[in-house]
Enzyme design. Structure first.
Site, PDB file in Angstrom:
ATOM      1  N   TYR A 174       0.863  -1.182   0.000  1.00 45.97           N
ATOM      2  CA  TYR A 174       0.000   0.000   0.000  1.00 45.97           C
ATOM      3  C   TYR A 174       0.892   1.222   0.000  1.00 45.97           C
ATOM      4  O   TYR A 174       1.827   1.322   0.803  1.00 45.97           O
ATOM      5  CB  TYR A 174      -0.892  -0.009   1.245  1.00 45.97           C
ATOM      6  CG  TYR A 174      -1.765   1.228   1.383  1.00 45.97           C
ATOM      7  CD1 TYR A 174      -2.839   1.447   0.519  1.00 45.97           C
ATOM      8  CD2 TYR A 174      -1.520   2.159   2.380  1.00 45.97           C
ATOM      9  CE1 TYR A 174      -3.648   2.571   0.649  1.00 45.97           C
ATOM     10  CE2 TYR A 174      -2.327   3.285   2.519  1.00 45.97           C
ATOM     11  CZ  TYR A 174      -3.389   3.486   1.654  1.00 45.97           C
ATOM     12  OH  TYR A 174      -4.174   4.599   1.792  1.00 45.97           O
ATOM     13  N   ASP A 188       9.429   2.830  -0.369  1.00 46.13           N
ATOM     14  CA  ASP A 188       8.380   3.487   0.395  1.00 46.13           C
ATOM     15  C   ASP A 188       8.570   3.089   1.855  1.00 46.13           C
ATOM     16  O   ASP A 188       8.159   2.012   2.280  1.00 46.13           O
ATOM     17  CB  ASP A 188       6.998   3.076  -0.127  1.00 46.13           C
ATOM     18  CG  ASP A 188       5.883   3.762   0.656  1.00 46.13           C
ATOM     19  OD1 ASP A 188       6.182   4.476   1.632  1.00 46.13           O
ATOM     20  OD2 ASP A 188       4.709   3.578   0.289  1.00 46.13           O
ATOM     21  N   LYS A 232       4.427   9.054   8.731  1.00 49.95           N
ATOM     22  CA  LYS A 232       4.196   8.430  10.038  1.00 49.95           C
ATOM     23  C   LYS A 232       5.177   8.911  11.111  1.00 49.95           C
ATOM     24  O   LYS A 232       4.978   9.998  11.641  1.00 49.95           O
ATOM     25  CB  LYS A 232       4.134   6.907   9.878  1.00 49.95           C
ATOM     26  CG  LYS A 232       2.967   6.533   8.936  1.00 49.95           C
ATOM     27  CD  LYS A 232       2.518   5.107   8.906  1.00 49.95           C
ATOM     28  CE  LYS A 232       1.194   5.022   8.158  1.00 49.95           C
ATOM     29  NZ  LYS A 232       1.188   4.219   6.962  1.00 49.95           N
TER      30      LYS A 232
HETATM   31  C1  LIG Z   1       0.539   4.746   5.593  1.00 51.09           C
HETATM   32  C2  LIG Z   1       1.296   4.492   4.354  1.00 51.09           C
HETATM   33  C3  LIG Z   1       1.215   5.370   3.252  1.00 51.09           C
HETATM   34  C4  LIG Z   1       0.243   6.512   3.188  1.00 51.09           C
HETATM   35  O1  LIG Z   1       0.485   7.480   4.137  1.00 51.09           O
HETATM   36  P1  LIG Z   1      -0.715   8.466   4.553  1.00 51.09           P
HETATM   37  O2  LIG Z   1      -0.064   9.433   5.477  1.00 51.09           O
HETATM   38  O3  LIG Z   1      -1.757   7.611   5.176  1.00 51.09           O
HETATM   39  O4  LIG Z   1      -1.200   9.103   3.297  1.00 51.09           O
HETATM   40  C5  LIG Z   1       2.056   5.137   2.184  1.00 51.09           C
HETATM   41  N1  LIG Z   1       2.912   4.095   2.179  1.00 51.09           N
HETATM   42  C6  LIG Z   1       3.016   3.240   3.214  1.00 51.09           C
HETATM   43  C7  LIG Z   1       4.011   2.142   3.171  1.00 51.09           C
HETATM   44  C8  LIG Z   1       2.187   3.403   4.324  1.00 51.09           C
HETATM   45  O5  LIG Z   1       2.265   2.512   5.326  1.00 51.09           O
END
Ligand SMILES: *Cc1c(COP(=O)(O)O)cnc(C)c1O
Length: 429
Positions: free
Chosen positions: A142, A237, A265
């Site tokens: 994701y 990511d 995060k």
């Molecule tokens: C949470 C997450 C996102 C998206 O971040 P948001 O701040 O919710 O838009 C993208 N990539 C990864 C791996 C994530 O865990």
């Protein structure tokens, strides 16, 4: 009716599904979510004053636990000077220098307001830099709710059974090649089928949005080699794993240098922050230096920077990663002993403070194996955990997070609750 239920009833009338992000809904668990009144350290209190040990941790940011004093104080100190100006500030420089120092592959970095903005910008930059159009992503990974990345996506989309979103035209999705994780041959085939057309591979180096599982030995190194050879960029990511798996994320642990990295995060300290960064020659293509447009009214917001920077400084000053590893190992030992006692050979994965108990006896290495989880068994387990005052994510496809605020006693109480919950989940079979 309790407070949470009556709030949820009100919420459902004015907010789709009653929640501002789908993972918060407990829909497939056939109960209403609880509403939080306050949080401190490893604990949450709901609107009915029930207390929980929390393993969701704001879905990743709360690595020091909730409302850590250092972060609260930094935010309180920043607020009287104004909530934001849209003009450069000193703390943005401090933040950028800190990120570049912790993560050596990042030579330049641009702040955003969410992880989604970071990944959206990173793939635009990869396309702009390479002049190519295809992106490879992996099933179950994701990367936020970016149109072209909502293909075979994990997290809420997976939990609610919609890994491909409506509203993404087929023509957009056609530029995204979704492949199984941990399968080098699939990547080789994709490059062979689209010579000189693949701009980037974007990958969660430790996938944490379809449960939590790990790369096979050599897999991340393989992704680095093939992208370099094919002239495509490698985007890690690390929105979830950055400053979490190690001070330099998964790339630091494996000593791999991606071209671009996305963050979020943990770097926000609980406030809305994301970032993307990497090689200077690539980042120099971003506006105003280069032709790839990217912007944000609130990006680099001084209060958000204060929170994030305070969190990073606290992590650095306190040797947090050793403590997180110790707590993680204690939980793992407890879980493995419990599973052995109950003769229940479920799959458990962990690295540092990230973990997942899969309700399957298969090894989990990709989306296909993750989704062999027994949802009914998970549901019984989740309800029992919640009743016993332990909050794990309301989905079998999410990662658990430990914070430095968890105590050994919290971990032991959690293992005891798991034993009860698992025993109940088996007996009801
Ligand atoms: C949470 C997450 C996102 C998206 O971040 P948001 O701040 O919710 O838009 C993208 N990539 C990864 C791996 C994530 O865990």
């Amino acid at each position: 009716m309790n407070e949470s239920s009556s709030l949820f009833e009100r919420a459902c009338k004015v907010i789709p599904g009653g929640v501002n992000s789908p993972v918060r809904a407990f829909r497939r668990l056939e109960r209403a979510p609880f509403f939080v009144k306050k949080a401190a350290g490893a604990h949450l209190w709901d609107e009915d004053d029930k207390q929980y040990i929390d393993y969701v941790g704001t879905w990743g940011p709360a690595i020091l636990g909730h409302a850590p004093q250092s972060v609260i104080s930094a935010v309180q100190a920043a607020i009287p000077n104004g909530l934001g100006y849209g003009i450069p500030t000193r703390i943005e420089v401090d933040m950028a220098e800190t990120i570049c120092r912790w993560i050596p592959s990042i030579e330049k970095v641009r702040m955003t307001n969410s992880g989604t903005e970071a990944t959206m910008s990173a793939i635009r930059l990869a396309r702009g830099y390479t002049g190519r159009k295809y992106i490879i992503k992996f099933e179950g990974c994701y990367h936020g709710h970016v149109d072209s990345l909502l293909v075979a996506a994990g997290s809420g989309a997976l939990t609610h059974g919609e890994p491909d979103s409506a509203g993404v035209p087929k023509e957009f999705a056609e530029l995204t090649i979704a492949l199984p994780y941990n399968d080098p041959e699939a990547v080789r085939r994709a490059f062979a089928q689209h010579p000189n057309q693949i701009a980037a591979i974007i990958v969660e180096p430790y996938p944490g949005n379809a449960g939590f599982y790990l790369p096979k030995p050599g897999y991340l190194e393989f992704l680095r080699e093939i992208t370099a050879k094919e002239g495509a960029l490698l985007i890690f990511d690390e929105v979830m794993t950055g400053f979490r798996i190690s001070p330099a994320g998964v790339q630091g642990k494996h000593n791999i240098t991606p071209d671009l990295t996305t963050l979020g995060k943990v770097i926000g300290g609980g406030l809305p922050v994301g970032a993307f960064g990497g090689r200077a020659d690539i980042m120099n293509c971003v506006s105003p230096l280069g032709p790839v447009y990217q912007a944000g009214t609130l990006s680099g917001n001084p209060v958000a920077m204060a929170a994030g920077l305070a969190q990073l400084r606290e992590l650095e000053a306190t040797g947090a990663y050793d403590r997180l590893e110790k707590l993680g190992a204690r939980l793992e030992d407890g879980v493995r002993a419990t599973l052995a006692d109950l003769q229940l050979p479920l799959t458990f994965k962990r690295s540092g403070s990230m973990f997942c108990l899969f309700f399957t006896t298969q090894d989990v290495t990709d989306l296909a194996s993750a989704t062999t989880a027994d949802f009914d068994m998970f549901r019984r387990y989740f309800h029992s955990m919640l009743e016993q005052g332990v909050y794990v994510a309301p989905s079998p496809y999410e990662t658990g997070f430990i914070s430095t605020a968890h105590t050994e006693a919290d971990i032991d109480a959690t293992v005891a609750a798991m034993r009860t919950a698992l025993a109940a989940a088996i007996n009801a079979r």
